[in-house]
Structures are given as C-alpha cells and as structure tokens.
Scaffold this motif. Sequence first.
Motif, PDB file in Angstrom:
ATOM      1  N   TYR A   1      67.093   9.887 -91.320  1.00  0.00           N
ATOM      2  CA  TYR A   1      67.193   8.459 -91.652  1.00  0.00           C
ATOM      3  C   TYR A   1      65.936   7.841 -92.247  1.00  0.00           C
ATOM      4  CZ  TYR A   1      71.309   8.516 -88.607  1.00  0.00           C
ATOM      5  OH  TYR A   1      72.513   8.789 -88.023  1.00  0.00           O
ATOM      6  N   GLY A   2      64.801   8.471 -92.130  1.00  0.00           N
ATOM      7  CA  GLY A   2      63.557   7.799 -92.486  1.00  0.00           C
ATOM      8  C   GLY A   2      63.106   6.970 -91.301  1.00  0.00           C
ATOM      9  N   GLU A   3      63.102   5.655 -91.459  1.00  0.00           N
ATOM     10  CA  GLU A   3      62.678   4.775 -90.369  1.00  0.00           C
ATOM     11  C   GLU A   3      63.766   4.675 -89.304  1.00  0.00           C
ATOM     12  OE1 GLU A   3      60.242   1.222 -91.199  1.00  0.00           O
ATOM     13  OE2 GLU A   3      60.890   1.591 -93.270  1.00  0.00           O
ATOM     14  N   ILE A   4      63.333   4.753 -88.061  1.00  0.00           N
ATOM     15  CA  ILE A   4      64.265   4.719 -86.925  1.00  0.00           C
ATOM     16  C   ILE A   4      63.744   3.771 -85.859  1.00  0.00           C
ATOM     17  CG2 ILE A   4      65.107   7.067 -87.277  1.00  0.00           C
ATOM     18  CD1 ILE A   4      63.224   7.843 -84.864  1.00  0.00           C
ATOM     19  N   TRP A   5      64.615   3.485 -84.911  1.00  0.00           N
ATOM     20  CA  TRP A   5      64.196   2.847 -83.666  1.00  0.00           C
ATOM     21  C   TRP A   5      64.833   3.625 -82.530  1.00  0.00           C
ATOM     22  CZ3 TRP A   5      67.657   0.018 -80.434  1.00  0.00           C
ATOM     23  CH2 TRP A   5      68.915  -0.227 -80.981  1.00  0.00           C
ATOM     24  N   LEU A   6      64.150   3.665 -81.403  1.00  0.00           N
ATOM     25  CA  LEU A   6      64.619   4.441 -80.260  1.00  0.00           C
ATOM     26  C   LEU A   6      65.343   3.528 -79.282  1.00  0.00           C
ATOM     27  CD1 LEU A   6      61.530   6.729 -79.668  1.00  0.00           C
ATOM     28  CD2 LEU A   6      63.592   7.212 -81.005  1.00  0.00           C
ATOM     29  N   ASP A   7      66.543   3.916 -78.923  1.00  0.00           N
ATOM     30  CA  ASP A   7      67.410   3.149 -78.027  1.00  0.00           C
ATOM     31  C   ASP A   7      67.533   3.924 -76.718  1.00  0.00           C
ATOM     32  OD1 ASP A   7      69.380   1.712 -76.742  1.00  0.00           O
ATOM     33  OD2 ASP A   7      70.884   1.962 -78.313  1.00  0.00           O
ATOM     34  N   ASP A   8      66.858   3.450 -75.684  1.00  0.00           N
ATOM     35  CA  ASP A   8      66.893   4.155 -74.397  1.00  0.00           C
ATOM     36  C   ASP A   8      67.812   3.482 -73.385  1.00  0.00           C
ATOM     37  OD1 ASP A   8      65.400   1.917 -73.796  1.00  0.00           O
ATOM     38  OD2 ASP A   8      63.722   3.015 -72.897  1.00  0.00           O
ATOM     39  N   ASN A   9      68.699   2.615 -73.855  1.00  0.00           N
ATOM     40  CA  ASN A   9      69.666   1.976 -72.969  1.00  0.00           C
ATOM     41  C   ASN A   9      70.785   2.978 -72.669  1.00  0.00           C
ATOM     42  OD1 ASN A   9      71.619   0.440 -71.708  1.00  0.00           O
ATOM     43  ND2 ASN A   9      71.387  -1.297 -73.081  1.00  0.00           N
ATOM     44  N   ARG A  10      70.902   3.377 -71.419  1.00  0.00           N
ATOM     45  CA  ARG A  10      71.904   4.365 -71.013  1.00  0.00           C
ATOM     46  C   ARG A  10      73.200   3.639 -70.668  1.00  0.00           C
ATOM     47  NH1 ARG A  10      67.222   5.625 -68.446  1.00  0.00           N
ATOM     48  NH2 ARG A  10      68.006   4.813 -66.484  1.00  0.00           N
TER      49      ARG A  10
ATOM     50  N   SER B   1      76.708   4.437 -71.291  1.00  0.00           N
ATOM     51  CA  SER B   1      77.876   5.166 -70.791  1.00  0.00           C
ATOM     52  C   SER B   1      77.554   6.135 -69.659  1.00  0.00           C
ATOM     53  CB  SER B   1      78.523   5.966 -71.922  1.00  0.00           C
ATOM     54  OG  SER B   1      78.935   5.110 -72.942  1.00  0.00           O
ATOM     55  N   ILE B   2      76.363   6.694 -69.688  1.00  0.00           N
ATOM     56  CA  ILE B   2      75.980   7.692 -68.683  1.00  0.00           C
ATOM     57  C   ILE B   2      74.627   7.274 -68.107  1.00  0.00           C
ATOM     58  CG2 ILE B   2      75.641  10.152 -68.222  1.00  0.00           C
ATOM     59  CD1 ILE B   2      77.298  10.721 -70.751  1.00  0.00           C
ATOM     60  N   PRO B   3      74.628   6.310 -67.197  1.00  0.00           N
ATOM     61  CA  PRO B   3      73.369   5.741 -66.712  1.00  0.00           C
ATOM     62  C   PRO B   3      72.531   6.658 -65.828  1.00  0.00           C
ATOM     63  CG  PRO B   3      75.218   4.781 -65.536  1.00  0.00           C
ATOM     64  CD  PRO B   3      75.800   5.638 -66.631  1.00  0.00           C
ATOM     65  N   GLY B   4      73.125   7.683 -65.242  1.00  0.00           N
ATOM     66  CA  GLY B   4      72.395   8.531 -64.310  1.00  0.00           C
ATOM     67  C   GLY B   4      71.709   9.731 -64.913  1.00  0.00           C
ATOM     68  N   HIS B   5      71.746   9.857 -66.243  1.00  0.00           N
ATOM     69  CA  HIS B   5      71.145  11.025 -66.892  1.00  0.00           C
ATOM     70  C   HIS B   5      70.277  10.529 -68.047  1.00  0.00           C
ATOM     71  CE1 HIS B   5      71.720  15.524 -67.665  1.00  0.00           C
ATOM     72  NE2 HIS B   5      70.708  15.120 -68.432  1.00  0.00           N
ATOM     73  N   TRP B   6      68.977  10.859 -68.027  1.00  0.00           N
ATOM     74  CA  TRP B   6      68.027  10.376 -69.031  1.00  0.00           C
ATOM     75  C   TRP B   6      68.392  10.908 -70.415  1.00  0.00           C
ATOM     76  CZ3 TRP B   6      64.644  11.755 -72.799  1.00  0.00           C
ATOM     77  CH2 TRP B   6      63.657  10.830 -73.146  1.00  0.00           C
ATOM     78  N   HIS B   7      68.512   9.989 -71.362  1.00  0.00           N
ATOM     79  CA  HIS B   7      68.727  10.337 -72.763  1.00  0.00           C
ATOM     80  C   HIS B   7      68.336   9.152 -73.631  1.00  0.00           C
ATOM     81  CE1 HIS B   7      72.485   8.357 -71.615  1.00  0.00           C
ATOM     82  NE2 HIS B   7      72.736   8.129 -72.899  1.00  0.00           N
ATOM     83  N   VAL B   8      68.001   9.418 -74.874  1.00  0.00           N
ATOM     84  CA  VAL B   8      67.577   8.386 -75.819  1.00  0.00           C
ATOM     85  C   VAL B   8      68.236   8.656 -77.154  1.00  0.00           C
ATOM     86  CG1 VAL B   8      65.602   7.420 -77.089  1.00  0.00           C
ATOM     87  CG2 VAL B   8      65.339   8.052 -74.683  1.00  0.00           C
ATOM     88  N   HIS B   9      68.744   7.594 -77.781  1.00  0.00           N
ATOM     89  CA  HIS B   9      69.321   7.681 -79.126  1.00  0.00           C
ATOM     90  C   HIS B   9      68.281   7.254 -80.157  1.00  0.00           C
ATOM     91  CE1 HIS B   9      72.969   7.309 -76.659  1.00  0.00           C
ATOM     92  NE2 HIS B   9      73.578   7.932 -77.641  1.00  0.00           N
ATOM     93  N   ALA B  10      68.305   7.870 -81.332  1.00  0.00           N
ATOM     94  CA  ALA B  10      67.477   7.452 -82.464  1.00  0.00           C
ATOM     95  C   ALA B  10      68.406   6.808 -83.485  1.00  0.00           C
ATOM     96  CB  ALA B  10      66.759   8.643 -83.079  1.00  0.00           C
ATOM     97  N   ARG B  11      68.186   5.533 -83.735  1.00  0.00           N
ATOM     98  CA  ARG B  11      69.068   4.788 -84.628  1.00  0.00           C
ATOM     99  C   ARG B  11      68.333   4.414 -85.903  1.00  0.00           C
ATOM    100  NH1 ARG B  11      73.371   4.312 -81.524  1.00  0.00           N
ATOM    101  NH2 ARG B  11      73.160   3.939 -79.304  1.00  0.00           N
ATOM    102  N   PRO B  12      69.052   4.387 -87.041  1.00  0.00           N
ATOM    103  CA  PRO B  12      68.412   3.984 -88.295  1.00  0.00           C
ATOM    104  C   PRO B  12      67.904   2.550 -88.192  1.00  0.00           C
ATOM    105  CG  PRO B  12      70.705   4.641 -88.655  1.00  0.00           C
ATOM    106  CD  PRO B  12      70.469   4.669 -87.193  1.00  0.00           C
ATOM    107  N   LYS B  13      66.734   2.298 -88.750  1.00  0.00           N
ATOM    108  CA  LYS B  13      66.157   0.952 -88.699  1.00  0.00           C
ATOM    109  C   LYS B  13      67.147  -0.067 -89.248  1.00  0.00           C
ATOM    110  CE  LYS B  13      62.198  -1.781 -90.008  1.00  0.00           C
ATOM    111  NZ  LYS B  13      60.943  -1.838 -90.745  1.00  0.00           N
ATOM    112  N   GLY B  14      67.366  -1.141 -88.495  1.00  0.00           N
ATOM    113  CA  GLY B  14      68.245  -2.207 -88.924  1.00  0.00           C
ATOM    114  C   GLY B  14      69.719  -1.971 -88.645  1.00  0.00           C
TER     115      GLY B  14
END
Length: 111
Positions: free
Chosen positions: A82-91, A93-106
């Motif tokens: 994607y180039g520029e991204i932002w990291l979304d660490d809001n869990r 659907s699955i709150p009990g397991h650590w994971h992070v999404h990388a989303r395209p900027k904007g």
Amino acid sequence: MGIETGPEPESRSGSGSRVDDCELCEAARMSPWFHEDDVCWVAECESCGVPMVVWRPHGIDPSEADREHMIERLESVATERYGEIWLDDNRRSIPGHWHVHARPKGKFYGF
C-alpha cells in the motif's frame, strides 16, 4: 509473494498456549500468507482484506521484543502493498488474541 522468514527476536514471551475455539490459534490458511516464524504470522485478513500480524500464543500481552518483531514484519508486507499505512490494533472480533491490522492511509479496508 511467497512466505518470508525473518531473524528470530531476542526473546520469546507467552506460554505457547492455544485455545481450541480461537480462530487465530487455529491459524487456518484461508487467505494468502506473507510471513511465518516462531513468534507470528502475517496473512490477509479474511474479513477486511488487509495484512494482519498474529502473535502465535493465545493472549494479549506480548513482550516488547515480540511486539517490535511483529510490527516490523507487518510493516514490511503492508508498505510494499500500500505504501503509506496506519496500524489498527483494535481487536474487534477476536479480543482475546493479540493481532494488528495494517490499513492503507486514509482507508479502513483494503480498497
């Protein structure tokens, strides 16, 4: 893009535990995978279509070393896509397991 392997982090936290009814513990290959090692895996999220990193042990408190290792793997995959991204660490659907999404900027999803 194939699965890449990276250097091992200095420390390994977590007990390596798995929870039978946790989708992220199951780690089923239902979407493309981009990276895998003993700490984490990076794959396309089935729900939103963006790369996400998942800590292998079930839990929400990885060590700082594991966290840095996982974010580096995710950023490597996502910025290539994607180039520029932002990291979304809001869990959402699955709150009990650590994971992070990388989303395209904007954007929230990958489109």
